[in-house]
Scaffold this active site. Sequence first.
Site, PDB file in Angstrom:
ATOM      1  CG  HIS A 116      -4.191  -0.929  -0.816  1.00  0.00           C
ATOM      2  ND1 HIS A 116      -3.890  -0.911   0.523  1.00  0.00           N
ATOM      3  CD2 HIS A 116      -4.828  -2.109  -1.038  1.00  0.00           C
ATOM      4  CE1 HIS A 116      -4.332  -2.030   1.093  1.00  0.00           C
ATOM      5  NE2 HIS A 116      -4.895  -2.775   0.162  1.00  0.00           N
ATOM      6  CG  MET A 158      -1.887   3.495   7.624  1.00  0.00           C
ATOM      7  SD  MET A 158      -2.096   5.290   7.591  1.00  0.00           S
ATOM      8  CE  MET A 158      -0.395   5.821   7.714  1.00  0.00           C
ATOM      9  CB  SER A 167      -0.949  -0.021   1.204  1.00  0.00           C
ATOM     10  OG  SER A 167      -1.881   1.031   1.127  1.00  0.00           O
ATOM     11  CB  THR A 168       1.290   4.089   2.362  1.00  0.00           C
ATOM     12  OG1 THR A 168      -0.091   4.119   2.623  1.00  0.00           O
ATOM     13  CG2 THR A 168       1.841   5.506   2.292  1.00  0.00           C
ATOM     14  CG  ASP A 197      -5.985  -5.471   2.627  1.00  0.00           C
ATOM     15  OD1 ASP A 197      -6.646  -6.478   2.938  1.00  0.00           O
ATOM     16  OD2 ASP A 197      -5.858  -5.064   1.454  1.00  0.00           O
TER      17      ASP A 197
END
Length: 357
Positions: free
Chosen positions: A202, A295, A176-177, A298
């Site tokens: 993401h 973050m 993600s991030t 998930d």
Amino acid sequence: MARIRVLIVDDSAVIRQVVTQLLSADPGIEVLGAAADPLIAMERMKKEWPDVLVMDVEMPRMDGITFLRRIMAERPTPVIICSSLTEKGAQTTIEAMSAGAVSIITKPKLGVKQFLNDASADLVAAVKSAAAVNPRRLAARPVMPVPEKHSADVILPAPTRPMLKTTERVVVIGASTGGTQALEYVLTALPEVVPGIVIVQHMPEKFTEAFAQRLDGLCKVKVKEAASNDRVLPGQALIAPGGRHTLLRLSGARYYVEVTDGPLVNRHRPSVDVLFRSAAQAAGANALGIIMTGMGDDGARGMKEMATAGAATLAQDEQSCVVFGMPKEAIRHGGVQTVVSLDEIPGLIVRYGRSLG
């Protein structure tokens, strides 16, 4: 607590006005100012440096990519890109993510003011998420108000029996991030011959295709946005499309992917938990699961299911993560066998593909 100081950089007066109003309404955010182009912004930043920048990438006098690179060279700072849903805009935004931007807020070509008002909670959440980023590692948007948090059960049932171990291997990755930069590092370091790879990063709808195209031009392995019934082939990486879940499936001795709609899982679509659960179900001990910077949580439960099914599992370490959220939660849930630095991941993928265990 000190408020998050934000500078807005956009050539649209409407965007500057609306974003300023939306962010200023949150007591935890202070808008330092709004600049019409990067040169004005740089003058403003000489007086006071922001904690977070919200900026477009297509601007006059200096393009956003050049501006972003100058920021990262001088003083790495979390940057949120506010970009239009256009093919050109998507490609430019992916370049910005590669250059260090941490998140994307999409805006339409028309009805921008209404859109930003509708997306105010997402914008505020993106700013707060960006403020938590480790700028030395320089893009997980907690959504506000918080919707019901579904598990992977809404997409497919939990695996009931482990797969037998074979010589057919597959790698599944969740990020993600900070993941766009981390994935670029990993995939560009891989040789042509590696197991088939399926990735959930993401990212908003419309941007994953540009992300896959960019990586395909940089990597020895083939990279493409996943589509239903795509085979998972050695030397190829499939990127889950934004806005849709991607599942690993098995037909005979062949792995393929299913791309499907469905509710958000852990407030994401695509969801790492969905991919990892499907890998536990379809591949079991024949899979390697890797969870990277991001973050939230998930992927934590899905990785535990993969480990239970006999898969090998890795998590990126805190030192090399932009945000040590998803890996930390996966470790806490007990699904991670090995914690490694980003530098080690390409070699471990290659070694995994060579092992016949």
